[in-house]
Every structure is written in structure tokens, then in C-alpha cells.
Scaffold this active site. Structure first.
Site, PDB file in Angstrom:
ATOM      1  N   ALA A  16      -4.577  24.309 -15.824  1.00  0.00           N
ATOM      2  CA  ALA A  16      -5.753  24.898 -15.180  1.00  0.00           C
ATOM      3  C   ALA A  16      -6.990  24.042 -15.403  1.00  0.00           C
ATOM      4  O   ALA A  16      -7.755  23.771 -14.463  1.00  0.00           O
ATOM      5  CB  ALA A  16      -5.981  26.313 -15.708  1.00  0.00           C
ATOM      6  N   ARG A 109       6.906  19.151 -17.935  1.00  0.00           N
ATOM      7  CA  ARG A 109       5.471  19.384 -18.128  1.00  0.00           C
ATOM      8  C   ARG A 109       4.715  18.075 -18.349  1.00  0.00           C
ATOM      9  O   ARG A 109       3.593  17.909 -17.864  1.00  0.00           O
ATOM     10  CB  ARG A 109       5.247  20.334 -19.312  1.00  0.00           C
ATOM     11  CG  ARG A 109       3.788  20.710 -19.537  1.00  0.00           C
ATOM     12  CD  ARG A 109       3.643  21.696 -20.681  1.00  0.00           C
ATOM     13  NE  ARG A 109       4.187  22.988 -20.351  1.00  0.00           N
ATOM     14  CZ  ARG A 109       3.499  23.971 -19.775  1.00  0.00           C
ATOM     15  NH1 ARG A 109       2.230  23.785 -19.445  1.00  0.00           N
ATOM     16  NH2 ARG A 109       4.065  25.133 -19.519  1.00  0.00           N
ATOM     17  N   TYR A 214      17.585  24.176 -15.708  1.00  0.00           N
ATOM     18  CA  TYR A 214      17.428  23.486 -14.423  1.00  0.00           C
ATOM     19  C   TYR A 214      17.111  22.019 -14.686  1.00  0.00           C
ATOM     20  O   TYR A 214      16.655  21.648 -15.776  1.00  0.00           O
ATOM     21  CB  TYR A 214      16.320  24.132 -13.581  1.00  0.00           C
ATOM     22  CG  TYR A 214      15.023  24.386 -14.303  1.00  0.00           C
ATOM     23  CD1 TYR A 214      14.058  23.393 -14.427  1.00  0.00           C
ATOM     24  CD2 TYR A 214      14.753  25.636 -14.859  1.00  0.00           C
ATOM     25  CE1 TYR A 214      12.864  23.636 -15.088  1.00  0.00           C
ATOM     26  CE2 TYR A 214      13.568  25.887 -15.525  1.00  0.00           C
ATOM     27  CZ  TYR A 214      12.626  24.890 -15.628  1.00  0.00           C
ATOM     28  OH  TYR A 214      11.440  25.135 -16.287  1.00  0.00           O
ATOM     29  N   ASP A 287      -3.904  31.240 -18.583  1.00  0.00           N
ATOM     30  CA  ASP A 287      -3.495  32.067 -19.714  1.00  0.00           C
ATOM     31  C   ASP A 287      -4.670  32.584 -20.524  1.00  0.00           C
ATOM     32  O   ASP A 287      -4.529  33.573 -21.244  1.00  0.00           O
ATOM     33  CB  ASP A 287      -2.557  31.281 -20.631  1.00  0.00           C
ATOM     34  CG  ASP A 287      -1.148  31.176 -20.082  1.00  0.00           C
ATOM     35  OD1 ASP A 287      -0.842  31.881 -19.100  1.00  0.00           O
ATOM     36  OD2 ASP A 287      -0.356  30.389 -20.623  1.00  0.00           O
TER      37      ASP A 287
END
Length: 394
Positions: A16, A109, A214, A287
Site C-alpha cells: 500500500a 512478494r 501455487y 492492513d
């Protein structure tokens, strides 16, 4: 467009924080990011980027970068824990793009972090600046850092995660331990050879536990997360613990969770949705605003929605940041509260014991496996700015 004379400070250099800084600096805004860590290191492993988040990143000019580093998921497949019986398969791939204007990506990430930092000059992010408290004044906001230094801004954006310091100036509450712990790890792609021809998200549901895995890193690695009921948030745990915990599960699950050379263990936390995400000249994103359990895979995606909404509101009200954050709050509170509520409900549904309730859940999942049932989550949300509403990055 946003008032270029406004000084904006962002606390936190996660998804963010970096994204909102990139959009604001594109508009010529004096925007600085303050990050407590001494260097930028992406914590965690895999992220699922659904179309509502991918559209934002495409709007930032990251289309080619995502295609190069992410894995385009063909489906989300759910199976039963012991015998591998199929429960549901939601097709993604081309169908997802047709419905929602963007693919569904699986990405490490660290790769996403590199994509976002590439949008900012190094001088935009100040490392080793741990915010201790926020002091709101009539004409500005002052950030106090643990090293004794300070910084003033006209608007402070708190993007500092579930344990947010900035949040304390908006809401007085504390993170809630959800009663679950997650083990995360990375294993070689050879552990799940079927991903080579059918890259997808695998969900395995069982009594008190579930496992997701995944491909990431261009398909070279597989990320897994193994979630289980844990009354206490205790540290530690390794592959040997997972081998015992999942000893009676399907062979593929056992192979995945025991093939990592190391694993990390985290307690899962959220907070109740507050009645506000802003106060005066301080506003929360991601968050820091609405930490949500991971069962809808929406943490990063909702943070990206926050960013486009906030920047869209600032664009619409140049020179009036307090009005802009009030509008942002009114738009985002209902949306994020619904995602939060559904995620909490799934925490129970994913971990049901075998029996009638489990059978009913499986039938509901089969009845809603078509991707059109995800329009509420992946589609454009009425009244919210989307990436296409914002000036694209050249």
C-alpha cells in the site's frame, strides 16, 4: 488533480505504501515514505493478485513486469483433505480477463516489491525511520520517530500494517489473535509437476486445517501455506512438525509441506472494523485500516483498492485533503467491512470436521464455482475509482 503543494508522509513501505507514493509522485506531489526497517526486505512468500488488484498495477504501468515475474493462474481448485476428491474448480485464465479486465496472478512478494520500488527514486523512501507516535496539529501533522527526529506533513497516510502505530491516532484498539497459525514455505517446482501445464491455486480443506499452494517466481518455485487451529500464538515449528500434523492427509499435500528446507510460522491476526479510517489529517490504508484474515486472499488487493480510492478522492478535491479523506472513508468502510466479514466466516467453513456441515459446504462451493459469482469481489465496484480512472504512468 491532487494539489501539488501538499506535503504527504507515508508510514510503511509495503504494497500500500509504495503504491500510493508512486501514484502521488506521478502527480508531482511531495510525498515521502518512512519505513522502520533498515533495508527493504519483502517478508513472506506468495501473493495472489486477483483482477481488482491487478487492474491497479496495470494502471501504474506494471503490465509487462507482472507478466514477466508472475504466474497467470488458470484456476482455483479445491479438494478434500484425505482422498483428494474434487470439491470445486473455478476457471480463471482467459475467462477471468473477459469478465474482469485483468488476469489472476500468482507472484512472489519479493518480485512484487521490486516492481513497486522500481517506480520510485531511492530518495523517496527513508529507511530506518520507525514511527513512535503521531501528533496532529491544527495546521499540520508531526511524526515522531524512535531516533528522536521528527517530520511534518499536511497529510499522513498510515500504511504500517496490522500492528500500525499510526492507527493509534485514529482508533484505540488492539489486534485480535484469531486462533489460527500459518506455516509458510517454498519448495521446488518439481514437487508439483502438474503446475507446469496447469498453473493453478490448490486448496485442500480438512478438519481444523487447510493447505494452499501455487507456483510463483515464473513457475520455478511453489509457495505453500498450511493453516491450523492454534489456541495460543506460539513461535517456532518446522517441516517435521508439518509432517506430523498432516501425516494422514493426501500424499501430494504431505509431499509439499515436508519438502521445504525451512518454514516460517505466524499467528493470524485481524481487528474489528472501526467506525472510521481517518481523523483530520491522518488516514489509514491496507492492513493498518482493515487487517483481514487471509481466506479470501484479499490483503494486498484490498490495499490496492484503498490506494486508488484515496488518490481518486484527492484528485477530486484539490486543496481540501480533509474532505478527500472523509470521502475515501465513506467509500471504503462498507466495502472492506464486507470482505472482512466474509473472511471471518470462511475461517470456520474451511476447517469444518467431516460430516453433514462439511457436505453442505462442499455443495455450496460447487454451486458457486463459476467465476461470475466473484463479480462482487473482482469486478469494478460502484462508486469507487479504478485504475482506469487515474492518469496512467507513461
Amino acid at each position: 488533480m491532487v494539489d501539488r503543494d501538499i506535503r504527504i508522509a507515508v508510514v510503511g513501505a509495503g504494497v500500500a505504501g509504495l503504491t500510493v507514493a508512486a501514484l502521488l509522485r506521478d502527480r508531482g506531489v511531495d510525498c515521502r515514505v518512512f519505513e522502520r526497517a533498515p533495508r527493504l526486505v519483502a517478508v513472506g512468500a506468495g501473493i495472489q493478485l486477483s483482477p481488482n488488484g491487478v487492474r491497479v498495477l496495470h494502471g501504474l504501468g506494471l503490465r509487462d513486469s507482472l507478466a514477466a515475474t508472475g504466474v497467470r493462474a488458470r484456476a482455483i481448485e479445491t479438494r478434500s483433505w484425505a482422498d483428494g476428491a474434487p470439491i470445486a474448480r473455478t476457471p480463471l485464465g482467459d475467462r477471468c480477463e473477459e469478465l474482469y479486465g485483468a488476469p489472476y496472478y500468482l507472484i512472489h512478494r519479493a518480485d512484487l516489491h521490486r516492481c513497486l520500488t522500481s517506480l520510485l527514486p531511492a530518495s523517496a523512501v527513508e529507511l530506518g525511520r520507525a514511527c513512535a507516535r503521531v501528533e496532529e496539529r491544527p495546521d499540520a501533522v508531526r511524526l515522531h520517530f524512535t531516533d528522536g527526529t521528527m517530520a511534518d506533513a499536511d497529510l499522513v497516510i498510515g500504511a504500517d500494517g496490522v500492528h500500525s502505530v499510526v492507527r493509534r491516532s485514529v482508533v484505540r484498539d488492539a489486534p485480535r489473535y484469531a486462533g489460527y497459525a500459518v506455516h509458510r514455505g517454498l519448495v521446488p517446482a518439481s514437487v508439483v509437476p502438474s503446475f507446469r501445464d496447469d498453473p493453478r491455486v490448490m486448496f485442500w480443506l480438512g478438519p481444523g486445517r487447510h493447505v494452499t499452494y501455487y507456483p510463483v517466481a515464473g513457475g520455478r518455485t511453489v509457495h505453500f501455506s498450511a493453516v491450523g487451529v492454534s489456541p495460543e500464538e506460539s513461535p517456532g515449528g518446522g517441516p517435521e512438525d508439518l509432517g506430523a500434523a498432516f501425516g494422514h492427509w493426501h500424499e501430494e499435500v504431505r509431499r509439499v509441506v515436508t519438502s521445504a528446507s525451512s518454514v516460517t510460522r505466524w499467528g493470524l491476526y485481524d481487528r474489528d472494523i472501526p467506525d472510521r479510517y481517518a481523523t483530520g489529517r491522518v488516514v489509514l490504508l491496507g492492513d493498518a485500516a482493515h487487517p483481514t484474515l487471509p481466506y479470501l486472499s484479499q490483503g494486498a488487493n484490498q490495499a490496492l483498492e484503498d490506494v486508488t480510492t484515496l488518490v481518486g478522492c484527492l484528485d477530486a478535491r484539490p486543496g481540501a485533503p480533509q474532505e478527500a479523506v472523509r470521502q475515501y472513508e465513506s467509500l471504503r468502510l462498507p466495502r472492506t467491512a464486507e470482505v472482512h466479514r466474509r473472511a471471518r466466516r470462511l475461517a470456520e467453513e474451511f476447517h469444518l470436521p467431516d460430516g453433514p456441515e462439511c457436505t453442505d459446504r462442499d455443495q455450496r462451493m460447487r454451486a458457486t464455482q463459476d467465476p461470475t459469482h466473484l463479480a462482487w469481489l473482482y469486478g469494478r465496484t460502484a462508486g469507487l475509482p479504478d485504475a482506469s480512472d487515474l492518469a496512467p504512468r507513461p
